[in-house]
Scaffold this active site. Structure first.
Site, short mmCIF file in Angstrom:
data_model
loop_
_atom_site.label_atom_id
_atom_site.label_comp_id
_atom_site.label_asym_id
_atom_site.label_seq_id
_atom_site.Cartn_x
_atom_site.Cartn_y
_atom_site.Cartn_z
N SER A 112 41.90 38.61 51.68
CA SER A 112 42.22 39.97 51.26
C SER A 112 41.01 40.72 50.74
O SER A 112 41.11 41.91 50.44
CB SER A 112 43.31 39.94 50.18
OG SER A 112 42.92 39.10 49.11
N HIS A 134 44.15 40.39 58.04
CA HIS A 134 44.76 40.46 56.71
C HIS A 134 46.20 40.93 56.82
O HIS A 134 46.49 42.12 56.92
CB HIS A 134 43.94 41.41 55.81
CG HIS A 134 44.49 41.55 54.43
ND1 HIS A 134 44.31 42.68 53.67
CD2 HIS A 134 45.20 40.68 53.67
CE1 HIS A 134 44.90 42.52 52.50
NE2 HIS A 134 45.46 41.31 52.48
N ASN A 188 43.00 46.82 49.62
CA ASN A 188 42.74 46.43 48.24
C ASN A 188 41.69 47.29 47.55
O ASN A 188 41.65 47.36 46.32
CB ASN A 188 42.36 44.96 48.18
CG ASN A 188 43.58 44.07 48.33
OD1 ASN A 188 44.61 44.33 47.73
ND2 ASN A 188 43.50 43.04 49.15
#
Length: 295
Positions: free
Chosen positions: A118, A139, A189
């Protein structure tokens, strides 16, 4: 592509194996722990049963999906004769580098090596192999069988051909592949973790309580889950790890983890998986009761 190996039978790994197997691929699910493999298969079975109850799949699809999965506790036996390996092990750089060095030696030169990381650099992982052009990020989002997005991350050396192959493959899984470049946190993220960190800072500075912060974001911003509940769901240790990767990569103080998040992880309050985070999960996996220290 017909034969896929998935390394790691945890939350992400068993979900990835489930999706590939349900779409007709032969899947080798690999984990060093037989107990983890058993739990992973039990989770896949439970999720398939849930889909049957909703009448989105038939008994035949369930049986075929489970029949497409073979488990292994030895890496060398599980990755031979595979077209693609998807690594979904612990989010730890040294562990991943070790796995990819080993995969490079064990797999056919034509095998594509993907990681479900991630936040960790695809370029750095690829550099640990003799085939950096065949190393790519896939991902998936959690829960994998439900979430449509797959971030496809190309490292500095990842070839156009490999990128197109993995983009097309992801579409065949019923996902929406989105290509991004290899910088800390990628896209998901890089945007999500600072928001979660800011929510923790808001709590840390006493602006509002846990439920109040989550309520504002759910009702005011139409988020299906508040940021603190989402952090519990992801795992506070995972959130901390991703923030550290971004902080180390950018050297920008805006990515520095909140001291409250650091302390909670050190205290073992990791969220749903530990039974307590911002919410108390001792009696239910639902975020119904705020943990004592925040009440």
């Amino acid at each position: 592509m017909k034969h896929i190996a998935v390394i790691g039978a945890g939350t992400m790994g068993n979900g990835i194996a489930h999706v590939f197997a349900q779409h007709g691929f032969q899947v080798n699910l690999i984990d060093i722990s037989q107990a983890s493999l058993d739990r992973g298969l039990a989770t896949i079975t439970k999720n398939l049963d849930r889909m049957m109850a909703k009448e989105t799949i038939t008994q035949q699809v369930k049986d075929a999906t489970l029949g497409n999965i073979t488990t292994y506790t030895e890496l060398n036996k599980g990755v031979t004769q595979t077209d693609l390996v998807v690594e979904a092990a612990t989010e730890n750089l040294n562990i991943k580098l070790g796995i990819f060095k080993e995969l490079d030696e064990l797999c056919s030169p034509s095998t594509i090596l993907a990681t479900n990381t991630s936040s960790i650099s695809i370029t750095q992982i690829g550099a640990a192999t003799q085939r950096p052009e065949k190393v790519i990020g896939m991902h998936f989002m959690n829960p994998v069988p439900i979430m449509k997005l797959v971030e496809i991350i190309r490292g500095y050396s990842t070839s156009d051909e490999v990128t197109k192959t993995i983009m097309d493959l992801s579409s065949k899984l019923g996902k929406v592949p989105t290509e991004v470049n290899d910088y800390p946190g990628f896209v998901a993220n890089r945007i999500l973790m600072p928001m979660i960190n800011e929510a923790v800072e808001t709590l840390y500075n006493g602006v509002a309580g846990v439920q109040e912060i989550d309520t504002v974001m759910k009702l005011g911003m139409a988020h299906p889950m508040g940021p603190l509940q989402l952090a519990d769901f992801i795992g506070l240790d995972v959130c901390l790890s991703i923030l550290n990767v971004m902080y180390d990569g950018f050297k920008n103080p805006k990515y520095a983890p909140c001291p409250l998040l650091v302390n909670m992880v050190m205290a073992g309050k990791l969220g749903v998986k530990s039974g307590e985070g911002f919410y108390d999960y001792s009696t239910s996996r639902k975020a119904e009761k705020v943990a004592a220290q925040f009440s």
